[in-house]
Design an enzyme around this catalytic site. Structure first.
Site, PDB file in Angstrom:
ATOM      1  N   SER A 132       0.837  -1.042   0.407  1.00  0.00           N
ATOM      2  CA  SER A 132      -0.109  -0.072   0.175  1.00  0.00           C
ATOM      3  C   SER A 132       0.709   1.510   0.092  1.00  0.00           C
ATOM      4  O   SER A 132       1.819   1.312   0.633  1.00  0.00           O
ATOM      5  CB  SER A 132      -1.160  -0.165   0.844  1.00  0.00           C
ATOM      6  N   TYR A 142      -0.908  -0.321  10.431  1.00  0.00           N
ATOM      7  CA  TYR A 142      -1.586  -0.946   9.100  1.00  0.00           C
ATOM      8  C   TYR A 142      -0.890  -0.122   8.191  1.00  0.00           C
ATOM      9  O   TYR A 142       0.108  -1.404   7.600  1.00  0.00           O
ATOM     10  CB  TYR A 142      -2.561  -0.112   8.742  1.00  0.00           C
TER      11      TYR A 142
END
Ligand code: NAP
Length: 241
Positions: free
Chosen positions: A137, A151
């Protein structure tokens, strides 16, 4: 022989788009999902409609036995040629100080432990010319302040996994990553903001969230022969973020 690729989290979102594009590109595909059997059945039908063989396995990637079962099922399609490590979760958006231990452990377990378990199976089973793509990501480089820093940190760890494995497994296996930006999938429901992708449009230089098929195209390219000299790379598909 057709290439045989394992995709984790292939029932919905980026994983489902990847399974469909791999089938269209001539791959036989074994994919797993965690609970949404109906979504997985729809994707499997599309694989068959593309004229390819496919297997959908309910398997939680955080469980080594279930991961072993997924790869054994893939072995029934022929010799394994690729893995897409994609199954991932976020947790509710919020300040770092409010993060619960349960949410932290789940994010680490699915997004890192699961990737390592699947990469290990792939490293043992792939032959010469095999390829792994880890879905990361852009959070890994942006840090996701005020949203989910934990995250982002775990996604940065998967980028390091990509770099290290690319070196350790060369020249037999290529290992690359794809870093999506904000993509319009159901993952944002888990973050508590289902329309997050569209709300974020003004933060994205291209002015809109990405689509799952736009990320899948990069994954399929990195798995294939056209990327034969590319390893240890993390490719951003993020609309300029
Ligand atoms: P999604 O739409 O929520 O789909 C996730 C898929 O993974 C589902 O098929 C789900 O199964 C499966 N899954 C989740 N946990 C699993 C587990 N423990 N074991 C097996 N399967 C599991 O997610 P997505 O947006 O496509 O995200 C895919 C990847 O892209 C993730 O790694 C995510 O971090 C990354 N990413 C997404 C975005 C974005 O904006 N969407 C941005 C950057 C990176 P069920 O259907 O059974 O629930």
């Amino acid at each position: 022989m057709a290439p045989v690729t394992v995709v984790t989290g292939g029932g919905r979102g980026i994983g489902a788009a990847t399974v469909r594009q791999l089938a269209a590109a001539g791959h036989d595909v074994a994919f797993c999902y965690r609970s949404d059997a109906e979504a997985a059945a729809t994707v499997l039908r599309d694989v068959h409609a593309a004229g390819r063989r496919g297997i959908a396995v309910r398997a939680d990637t955080t469980d080594p036995d279930q991961v072993g079962h997924l790869f054994d099922a893939a072995g029934k399609l022929g010799e394994l040629t690729g893995l897409v490590n994609n199954a991932g979760v976020t947790s509710p958006i919020g300040p770092f100080v409010d993060l619960t231990l349960t949410d932290l452990r789940r994010v680490v377990d699915v997004n890192l432990v699961g990737y390592v378990l699947c990469a290990q199976q792939a490293a043992r089973r792939l032959g010469d010319g095999g390829a792994i793509v880890n879905v990361s990501s852009v959070a890994a480089t942006l840090g996701s302040p005020g949203e989910y820093v934990h995250y982002a940190a775990v996604k940065a760890a998967t980028d390091t996994l990509t770099i290290g494995l690319a070196k350790e497994l060369a020249p037999r296996i290529r290992v690359n990553g794809v870093s999506p930006g904000i993509i319009d999938t159901e993952i944002h429901t888990l973050s508590g903001v289902p329309d997050r992708a569209h709300r974020a449009a003004d933060r994205i230089p291209l002015g809109r969230p990405g689509r799952a098929d736009e990320v899948a195209a990069a994954i399929v390219w990195l798995l294939g022969d056209a990327a034969s000299y590319t390893t240890g790379t993390v490719l951003k598909v993020a609309g300029g973020m």
